[in-house]
Scaffold this active site. Structure first.
Site, PDB file in Angstrom:
ATOM      1  N   GLU A  62       1.662  -6.054  -0.466  1.00 32.20           N
ATOM      2  CA  GLU A  62       2.339  -5.284  -1.504  1.00 32.20           C
ATOM      3  C   GLU A  62       3.808  -5.687  -1.546  1.00 32.20           C
ATOM      4  OE1 GLU A  62       1.344  -1.113  -1.087  1.00 32.20           O
ATOM      5  OE2 GLU A  62      -0.722  -1.703  -0.684  1.00 32.20           O
ATOM      6  N   GLU A  84      -9.036  -9.348   0.051  1.00 28.72           N
ATOM      7  CA  GLU A  84      -7.721  -9.621  -0.538  1.00 28.72           C
ATOM      8  C   GLU A  84      -6.730  -9.845   0.589  1.00 28.72           C
ATOM      9  OE1 GLU A  84      -5.180  -7.354  -0.153  1.00 28.72           O
ATOM     10  OE2 GLU A  84      -6.367  -5.747   0.754  1.00 28.72           O
ATOM     11  N   LYS A 140       7.560  -0.496   2.818  1.00 36.66           N
ATOM     12  CA  LYS A 140       8.336  -1.737   2.807  1.00 36.66           C
ATOM     13  C   LYS A 140       9.023  -1.820   1.449  1.00 36.66           C
ATOM     14  CE  LYS A 140       5.708  -5.534   1.829  1.00 36.66           C
ATOM     15  NZ  LYS A 140       4.545  -6.451   1.856  1.00 36.66           N
ATOM     16  N   ARG A 180      -4.614   8.086 -13.720  1.00 35.13           N
ATOM     17  CA  ARG A 180      -4.246   6.725 -13.333  1.00 35.13           C
ATOM     18  C   ARG A 180      -4.555   5.740 -14.462  1.00 35.13           C
ATOM     19  NH1 ARG A 180      -5.073   4.531  -7.150  1.00 35.13           N
ATOM     20  NH2 ARG A 180      -2.852   4.157  -6.920  1.00 35.13           N
ATOM     21  N   CYS A 237      -3.096  -1.051   5.288  1.00 36.96           N
ATOM     22  CA  CYS A 237      -4.047  -1.979   5.916  1.00 36.96           C
ATOM     23  C   CYS A 237      -3.954  -2.111   7.430  1.00 36.96           C
ATOM     24  CB  CYS A 237      -3.893  -3.367   5.304  1.00 36.96           C
ATOM     25  SG  CYS A 237      -4.684  -3.481   3.704  1.00 36.96           S
ATOM     26  N   ASP A 279     -11.774   3.570 -13.392  1.00 43.07           N
ATOM     27  CA  ASP A 279     -11.406   4.470 -12.301  1.00 43.07           C
ATOM     28  C   ASP A 279     -11.823   5.876 -12.703  1.00 43.07           C
ATOM     29  OD1 ASP A 279      -8.936   3.995  -9.917  1.00 43.07           O
ATOM     30  OD2 ASP A 279      -9.738   6.006 -10.303  1.00 43.07           O
TER      31      ASP A 279
HETATM   32  C1  UDX Z   1      -0.865  -6.610   4.714  1.00 38.85           C
HETATM   33  C2  UDX Z   1      -1.170  -8.126   4.834  1.00 38.85           C
HETATM   34  O1  UDX Z   1       0.065  -8.840   4.963  1.00 38.85           O
HETATM   35  C3  UDX Z   1      -1.954  -8.601   3.629  1.00 38.85           C
HETATM   36  O2  UDX Z   1      -2.292  -9.959   3.774  1.00 38.85           O
HETATM   37  C4  UDX Z   1      -3.222  -7.755   3.533  1.00 38.85           C
HETATM   38  O3  UDX Z   1      -4.001  -8.145   2.447  1.00 38.85           O
HETATM   39  C5  UDX Z   1      -2.860  -6.292   3.417  1.00 38.85           C
HETATM   40  O4  UDX Z   1      -2.067  -5.900   4.533  1.00 38.85           O
HETATM   41  P1  UDX Z   1       0.926  -5.147   3.391  1.00 38.85           P
HETATM   42  O5  UDX Z   1       0.379  -3.982   4.158  1.00 38.85           O
HETATM   43  O6  UDX Z   1       1.093  -5.005   1.912  1.00 38.85           O
HETATM   44  O7  UDX Z   1      -0.016  -6.425   3.597  1.00 38.85           O
HETATM   45  O8  UDX Z   1       2.363  -5.503   3.964  1.00 38.85           O
HETATM   46  P2  UDX Z   1       2.976  -6.496   5.066  1.00 38.85           P
HETATM   47  O9  UDX Z   1       3.997  -7.325   4.402  1.00 38.85           O
HETATM   48  O10 UDX Z   1       1.940  -7.210   5.841  1.00 38.85           O
HETATM   49  O11 UDX Z   1       3.761  -5.489   6.013  1.00 38.85           O
HETATM   50  C6  UDX Z   1       3.093  -4.485   6.783  1.00 38.85           C
HETATM   51  C7  UDX Z   1       4.089  -3.656   7.557  1.00 38.85           C
HETATM   52  O12 UDX Z   1       4.680  -4.404   8.610  1.00 38.85           O
HETATM   53  C8  UDX Z   1       5.258  -3.137   6.708  1.00 38.85           C
HETATM   54  O13 UDX Z   1       5.551  -1.804   7.046  1.00 38.85           O
HETATM   55  C9  UDX Z   1       6.389  -4.066   7.082  1.00 38.85           C
HETATM   56  O14 UDX Z   1       7.645  -3.482   6.881  1.00 38.85           O
HETATM   57  C10 UDX Z   1       6.084  -4.301   8.555  1.00 38.85           C
HETATM   58  N1  UDX Z   1       6.682  -5.551   9.076  1.00 38.85           N
HETATM   59  C11 UDX Z   1       6.298  -6.756   8.568  1.00 38.85           C
HETATM   60  C12 UDX Z   1       7.613  -5.492  10.096  1.00 38.85           C
HETATM   61  O15 UDX Z   1       7.969  -4.414  10.566  1.00 38.85           O
HETATM   62  N2  UDX Z   1       8.147  -6.663  10.571  1.00 38.85           N
HETATM   63  C13 UDX Z   1       7.779  -7.880  10.094  1.00 38.85           C
HETATM   64  O16 UDX Z   1       8.299  -8.893  10.582  1.00 38.85           O
HETATM   65  C14 UDX Z   1       6.841  -7.929   9.050  1.00 38.85           C
HETATM   66  P1  ADP Z   2      -6.198   0.229  -2.725  1.00 39.76           P
HETATM   67  O1  ADP Z   2      -4.864   0.068  -2.073  1.00 39.76           O
HETATM   68  O2  ADP Z   2      -7.338  -0.164  -1.800  1.00 39.76           O
HETATM   69  O3  ADP Z   2      -6.289  -0.434  -4.070  1.00 39.76           O
HETATM   70  P2  ADP Z   2      -5.947   2.825  -4.055  1.00 39.76           P
HETATM   71  O4  ADP Z   2      -6.104   4.210  -3.473  1.00 39.76           O
HETATM   72  O5  ADP Z   2      -4.631   2.420  -4.606  1.00 39.76           O
HETATM   73  O6  ADP Z   2      -6.446   1.812  -2.925  1.00 39.76           O
HETATM   74  O7  ADP Z   2      -7.013   2.624  -5.232  1.00 39.76           O
HETATM   75  C1  ADP Z   2      -8.368   2.942  -5.154  1.00 39.76           C
HETATM   76  C2  ADP Z   2      -8.821   3.566  -6.487  1.00 39.76           C
HETATM   77  O8  ADP Z   2     -10.250   3.702  -6.483  1.00 39.76           O
HETATM   78  C3  ADP Z   2      -8.275   4.981  -6.766  1.00 39.76           C
HETATM   79  O9  ADP Z   2      -7.533   4.976  -7.965  1.00 39.76           O
HETATM   80  C4  ADP Z   2      -9.557   5.873  -6.884  1.00 39.76           C
HETATM   81  O10 ADP Z   2      -9.444   6.865  -7.878  1.00 39.76           O
HETATM   82  C5  ADP Z   2     -10.618   4.848  -7.256  1.00 39.76           C
HETATM   83  N1  ADP Z   2     -11.987   5.257  -6.928  1.00 39.76           N
HETATM   84  C6  ADP Z   2     -12.458   5.762  -5.770  1.00 39.76           C
HETATM   85  N2  ADP Z   2     -13.792   5.994  -5.844  1.00 39.76           N
HETATM   86  C7  ADP Z   2     -14.201   5.619  -7.084  1.00 39.76           C
HETATM   87  C8  ADP Z   2     -15.464   5.599  -7.780  1.00 39.76           C
HETATM   88  N3  ADP Z   2     -16.604   6.010  -7.193  1.00 39.76           N
HETATM   89  N4  ADP Z   2     -15.487   5.155  -9.065  1.00 39.76           N
HETATM   90  C9  ADP Z   2     -14.338   4.733  -9.661  1.00 39.76           C
HETATM   91  N5  ADP Z   2     -13.135   4.721  -9.067  1.00 39.76           N
HETATM   92  C10 ADP Z   2     -13.043   5.155  -7.792  1.00 39.76           C
END
Ligand code: UDX
Ligand code: ADP
Length: 459
Positions: A166, A162, A336, A40, A273, A35
């Site tokens: 989280e 992925e 969450k 980090r 996401c 990174d």
């Molecule tokens: C999501 C997808 O689930 C995962 O597969 C993808 O790779 C990344 O995006 P994430 O964003 O980590 O994962 O959390 P998720 O559990 O999906 O929840 C997203 C949001 O929806 C949260 O704020 C959660 O609190 C909310 N949520 C979820 C609700 O409000 N109600 C529900 O019933 C479920």
């Molecule tokens: P995600 O949830 O997609 O993993 P994050 O913001 O948590 O996103 O992590 C992305 C990481 O990528 C950060 O720590 C950032 O510093 C790193 N990053 C971004 N651009 C580059 C780069 N060109 N080379 C190396 N690391 C990078």
């Protein structure tokens, strides 16, 4: 291609847990996460495992077992690229905040920089794996950069989205519903499939073309987010009609065609996401002039914004139409439970709205730092940093947040909130004492019995 060394660019919420699990399940592979953010990397290398930059249940144990054995964290991006046969790109891809596609399209500058860096330093053939969430056809752009700026060596591009959520990243990675690998070269696909086959059953490893893989990721998130917006839409109707959204969700969830997951009404979905992926979908549909498709998906976001706004409006209205000078305690800031990630958390928007109404907000979250909260609010650009500092206070203990508060807003479904002594909390507050439960976490009858004015979503 025989894979012995893997490099992952980006040590974030995706790269960190994913590589830790791959390392744990493949002791014969050497994995380096790099990174450009030196702080980090230092945090990932910290001897005290409670100081890792990312909080995920179970993650510290896996890092403890693998770090220094076959998992390494480094800032030396170029060496790691050179020493690896396979490179994962796991950098951040936020929504653009400037120029064309502002607020909609994904900002691919970090991905592009990575691709250019790989092209510049690579001396041998590489398999490059897209792991970041990306709009459809990004692989095409990566391919073009690698082929046109590289030193004449072969690059194979794979899309391997992925699906980890989280808060449950480690268990999701250990028991994935499926692993998706999209690509053009069968040999490259099989090289990556072999890495996963150390612990994922063969039937759960799907091979597709590049674009199906990229689009499947956006579609999965759009469908999940749509369920949340759908139940949230019904929650508003419940509040007007006297129906109870929890009862409705239970009843429809038992229909096996619908299923029970992702039907929890809430203050609105957050996270890095859902919104970003839907916006990507909308943007790409519009770019092909598919306006009905774009409008259809955009409504999921509109509903979510409405839900966040509706929550704070209801709070203000109930507190006799003013929160000016009133102390409001917020329980939870993460998007969450079981994560310290706050990206797009509903709490940020609710706090912003309440600050506009001159409330004094006192925030408690078991895993989020004061600095993070202020950064999130400053990022909105609604107020100066000084104004944010003035309006918000951070407490390390929940009881400090509620002292003399008029209301509590529950923003995150942390388990510990359920276990609190709510009678004690009630005693500390101004009367009448209000709770606005944005997660339907507490028991209404119990709260009523204590004397709270209890409001939840869709009841
Ligand atoms: C999501 C997808 O689930 C995962 O597969 C993808 O790779 C990344 O995006 P994430 O964003 O980590 O994962 O959390 P998720 O559990 O999906 O929840 C997203 C949001 O929806 C949260 O704020 C959660 O609190 C909310 N949520 C979820 C609700 O409000 N109600 C529900 O019933 C479920
Ligand atoms: P995600 O949830 O997609 O993993 P994050 O913001 O948590 O996103 O992590 C992305 C990481 O990528 C950060 O720590 C950032 O510093 C790193 N990053 C971004 N651009 C580059 C780069 N060109 N080379 C190396 N690391 C990078």
């Amino acid at each position: 291609m025989e894979i012995k060394n893997i490099c992952c660019i980006g040590a974030g919420y995706v790269g960190g847990p994913t590589m830790a699990v791959i390392a744990k399940k493949n002791p014969h592979l050497n994995i380096t996460i790099v990174d450009i953010n030196a702080d980090r990397i230092a945090a990932w290398n910290h001897p005290d495992l409670s100081k890792l930059p990312i909080y995920e249940p179970g993650l510290a144990d896996i890092v403890k077992d693998t770090r220094g054995e076959n998992l390494f964290f480094s800032t030396d991006v170029d060496s790691a690229i050179n020493n690896s046969e396979m490179i994962f790109i796991s950098v951040n891809t936020p929504t653009k905040t400037y120029g064309k596609g502002k607020g909609m399209a994904a900002d691919l500058k970090y991905v592009e920089l990575c691709a250019r860096n790989i092209a510049k330093v690579a001396k041998t053939d590489k398999i490059v794996v897209e792991k970041s969430t990306l709009p459809v056809r990004t692989a095409e752009a990566i391919k073009s950069i690698l082929h046109n700026t590289g030193n004449g060596i072969n690059f194979h591009i794979l899309s391997n989205p992925e699906f980890l959520a989280e808060g449950t990243a480690v268990t999701d990675l250990l028991n994935p519903d499926r692993v998706l690998i999209g690509g053009e070269s069968e040999e490259a696909i099989e090289s990556l499939a072999k890495v996963y086959s150390s612990w994922v059953p063969e039937n759960n490893i799907l091979r597709t073309n590049l674009w199906s893989s990229e689009l499947s990721k956006l579609t999965a998130n759009a469908f999940l987010a749509q369920r949340v917006s759908s139940i949230n839409a019904i929650s508003e109707l419940c509040e007007s009609t006297g129906a109870n959204v929890n009862e409705v969700a239970r009843a429809i969830g038992m229909d096996s065609r619908i299923g029970s997951k992702f039907l929890n009404a809430s203050v609105g979905f957050g996270g890095s996401c859902f919104q970003k992926d839907i916006l990507n979908l909308v943007y790409i549909a519009r770019s092909y002039s598919l306006n009905e498709v774009a409008d259809y998906w955009e409504q999921v976001i509109i509903m979510n914004d409405h839900q966040k706004r509706r929550f704070s409006d209801r709070l203000i209205k109930t507190l006799y139409n003013t929160v000016s000078g009133k102390k409001i305690a917020m329980f939870g800031w993460a998007f969450k439970k079981d994560t310290n990630d706050t990206r797009e958390s509903a709490a940020i928007y609710v706090a912003d709205h309440l600050l506009n109404e001159q409330a004094n907000i006192s925030i408690y979250d078991p895993k989020v730092s004061e600095e993070r909260i202020l950064t999130d609010l400053n990022y909105l650009n609604t107020r100066t940093e000084a104004e944010n500092r003035n309006g918000v206070s951070y407490t390390a203990l929940p009881l400090d947040a509620v002292k003399d508060a008029h209301a509590i807003a529950i923003m995150t479904e942390w388990d510990e909130f359920k276990a609190y002594d709510w009678q004690d909390i009630y005693n500390q507050m101004q009367k009448p004492a209000f709770i606005f439960d944005g997660r339907n976490l507490l028991n209404k009858q119990k709260m009523d019995a204590i004397g709270f004015e209890y409001y939840s979503i869709g009841q």
